[in-house]
Design an enzyme around this catalytic site. Sequence first.
Site, PDB file in Angstrom:
ATOM      1  N   ASP A   1      68.571  63.483  40.499  1.00 26.06           N
ATOM      2  CA  ASP A   1      69.769  63.737  39.712  1.00 26.06           C
ATOM      3  C   ASP A   1      69.900  65.220  39.380  1.00 26.06           C
ATOM      4  O   ASP A   1      69.046  65.803  38.731  1.00 26.06           O
ATOM      5  CB  ASP A   1      69.665  62.915  38.422  1.00 26.06           C
TER       6      ASP A   1
ATOM      7  N   THR B   1      77.130  65.406  39.383  1.00 30.30           N
ATOM      8  CA  THR B   1      76.616  66.609  38.740  1.00 30.30           C
ATOM      9  C   THR B   1      76.146  67.624  39.774  1.00 30.30           C
ATOM     10  O   THR B   1      76.274  68.822  39.595  1.00 30.30           O
ATOM     11  CB  THR B   1      75.452  66.252  37.820  1.00 30.30           C
ATOM     12  N   THR B   2      75.569  67.136  40.880  1.00 30.23           N
ATOM     13  CA  THR B   2      75.123  68.074  41.907  1.00 30.23           C
ATOM     14  C   THR B   2      76.320  68.660  42.643  1.00 30.23           C
ATOM     15  O   THR B   2      76.370  69.862  42.913  1.00 30.23           O
ATOM     16  CB  THR B   2      74.224  67.357  42.928  1.00 30.23           C
TER      17      THR B   2
ATOM     18  N   ASP C   1      73.629  56.671  35.422  1.00 30.97           N
ATOM     19  CA  ASP C   1      74.725  57.312  36.154  1.00 30.97           C
ATOM     20  C   ASP C   1      75.751  56.291  36.606  1.00 30.97           C
ATOM     21  O   ASP C   1      76.962  56.470  36.415  1.00 30.97           O
ATOM     22  CB  ASP C   1      74.175  58.019  37.415  1.00 30.97           C
TER      23      ASP C   1
END
Lengths: 533, 491
Positions: free
Chosen positions: B60, B93-94, B386
């Site tokens: 993550d 998020t990445t 997530d």
Amino acid sequence: MAAASAAQSRKTETYTDTKRRDDVRGVNIAAARAVADAVRTSLGPRGMDKMISSGDQAQEVIITNDGATILSRMSLLQPAARMLAELSRSQDAAAGDGTTTVVVLAGSLLRRAQTLLSAGAHPTAAADSLHRLATRAVEILHSMAIPIELSDRDSLVKSASTALNSKVVSQYSSLLSPLAVDAALSVVDPAHPEILDLRDIRVMKKLGGTVDDTELIHGLIFDKKASHSAGGPTRIENAKIAVIQFQVSPPKTDIEQSVIVSDYAQMDRILREERNYILGMVKKIKASGCNVLLIQKSILRDAVTDLSLHYLAKAKILVVKDVERDEIEFITKTLNCLPIANIEHFRQDKLGHAGLVEEVSVGDTKIVKITGIKDMGRTATMLVRGSNQLVIDEAERSLHDALCVIRCLVNKRFLIAGGGAPEIEMSMQLAAWAKELQGMESYCIKEFAEALQVIPYTLAENAGLNPITIVTELRNRHAKGEKNAGINVRKGQITNILEENVVQPLLVSTSAITLACECVRMILKIDDIVTVR
Amino acid sequence: MVDRLLKDDAVQEKGERARMASFIGAMAIADLVKTTLGPKGMDKILQSTGRGRSVTVTNDGATILKSLHIDNPAAKVLVDISKVQDDEVGDGTTSVVVLAGELLREAEKLVNMKIHPMTIIAGFRMAAECARNALLLKAMDNKEDSDKFRSDLMNIAMTTLSSKILSQDKEYFADLAVDAVLRLKGSTNLESIQILKKPGGSLKDSFLDEGFILDKKIGLGQPKRIENAKILIANTAMDTDKVKIYGARVRVDSMAKVAEIEGAEKQKMREKVQKIIGHGINCFINRQLIYNFPEELFADAGILAIEHADFEGIERLGLVTGGDITSTFDNPESVKLGHCKVIEEIMIGEDRLIHFSGVQMGQACTIVLRGASEHVLDEAERSLHDALCVLSQTVNDTRVLHGGGWPEMVMAKEIDELARKTPGKKSHAIEAFSRALQAIPTIIADNAGLDSADLISQLRAEHHKEQSTAGIDVISGSVGDMKELGDIRVV
């Protein structure tokens, strides 16, 4: 599928800078393999033990054969190595035995993985094929399994013996295995037959004698003497036992208090009042017919004072003091009574009944033994003896492993042959299956299937036999269809292992292969180590 | 004559150097997390240098970035963006960090071409507007059809989970997550979904349980099962009632008085227990210790008493059963009690836990995660979290898009057209934006070990046709139809 292979063959045209990734991966795999090699020599009935010294100037020494113990004591820094140590711990929690097997398996799988990666396989592809391998391997193991019933005491004793065979106490296995089996069977609750809670079995250690003197006690023991300071009784028959959580001592409030005396007559009065107070309490205790008192350790104030001990002794009540708070649950479960928290609540129905409570001397110390408990709860206690502390500790760990093995059998009632037979069978069937697949997956599974042969290889190596000859002959016999052929280390050849009574629970093997595969998958997917806060 | 303006350690950079420093910092961060993108992305080990030397393995992006030591201020900004994306949406998020890094990389090239930064910013803004509009036009909405909606949710969950450790069992967990979120009935309050981790077993043994589970055992001698429970939740000391003034002492002049005081203390405790019982409850949960004496009193009255419940558990319990957390017991009328249908002790693996079912707040549920080791469980919890965030957002805003690089290519196409229509240096900036967008599918393909240049050019050709639904299928390693493959993500 044709489109897939065509797409993959075009991959070689790209340029990707993967030096850092490969470095980190290489370091991880090397570290994990180093750990696996460290425990390899402990595998099997001829495996060696390790001596681990820790603490200041090597004060604390442990001798052990159990993989999980060795790994948890090694101070490992490298994260991949620590993951292997955790792997062993998980196997211990899940199955109890096979902790060395799982680490050796993981090390071997990683070695093959490294070959695959340098041949150009993508780590995710290798990881995926490993997952498929694990599922298929579990199916193969299930097909080899033999069902048993819990009433079949012999098979249970046989598996417990196999678990104990590789430990220091192996020559006592004929004594310890039946003990373990009896203890476990007495704890199983018929309402929940698949659950065996090992917390219901207490193992107590006492220095002295030899391991032969270990016994299973149908009752309760306390590692304390009965209180002698006032000359109380040390043996009571037809005992009524009370477990109390209050204090038989002069009253003390929770707020700090001090008694102010203004003349000497008051001092006399104070002493007399104290005496009367305690006498009152003791009378109430005696009135309920109680003649054994187990007093919980108290942090608030003295649980008993000399005066109260004197009165209790005069009332012919046997006193055991300083019982730990977390032992109370076990004790009340065994005695089938409830703890009493206040003198007001002292009633007959809260007492436990036992045939005999006595103080026996064991080695050069004394313990209190309670036997013949009426309506005894489903618990068991074992007393382990040994000639030195190290032997006792290892005996306790081995006993724990044997109990875990029986717990596995209670959970999943299947046995499987030992001696390397399941691993070779899995290896051969997986290799055959790999031939039916295509592409990178087939290559990966073939390599990993060969990795499984490390277990019989190591077993033979540790026994001093020629590993290559043994493993090839084993493969030959399995190819002929003898599914239960395994390595017989006593005779130094391949025989039908089932006849030699070398068996292990199915759960140990299935959980070993699933956990090892999961751990290796995680290590393969790592491409970077980042130091963080 | 300006002497020392700044303190000793402070450093001031201007102009070129400052910009260079920011660029490099931000790009370093983006490059760090690049390899975790996509279904074939890799994990990273986070080795902590603090106490305990703990090791975390994760995929993550937000987790990795949150734990880094960072000096460069531009990099810190990037980490903040990732955090915000995590808080708002939960996934991606990445991607957001990688996109920002790529944009900065393109912007650096533009700055070297002597284009003023304000022009670049204006160009980027126009491009961003256009991209958003293009996406909104093409978004699909299946709110009406509940079956299709559910399959949309399943697909979204599977897409989110495909790059994480749960990818092997993603259908099972996607199902779990969708069930949990649908129970919430539209609220985004993920507090009512509790995730409990219990080592042992394997990932497949995890399950969803309606009701609330507390990780505690029932005390000795107490009923193991209560129906129609009225619960009082408290945060009070039940061991001794010390006066909280330091050094308080009681002075008496005889032992009898001491005994009296002791008796009075016990009486006080007894009264307290009586007051509690007077609320008409049959279950008492305390955050602090309940010592032996009151425990026995409760047992005698047939009331279930639970001690040492942790703070989070208490708050959640209060939320879920509808009860207040009380500290004094003088006004039984004003206290709201919690209700539930059944409380009983259950076993998971070998531990005993307390299960509250039929709770007032029907949205509450518990997901119990089982797994081989702590690392696996931690990563599984993060992945599930997530997925739950994303799903709850979708339930609110039901528009979805195809995944697999499709939205990026669609946006790139629209932006290219805009660039061609715009006069002036802004158009260079707009083109750069489009190139940056296309970097995302490139990276996904790279991580999968495929020939990215080839695939991207193929994708571009496909998208030139109208109404195309082409994206990258990493499993087969080529361009595939996203509609068929069901790779879906949220607007």
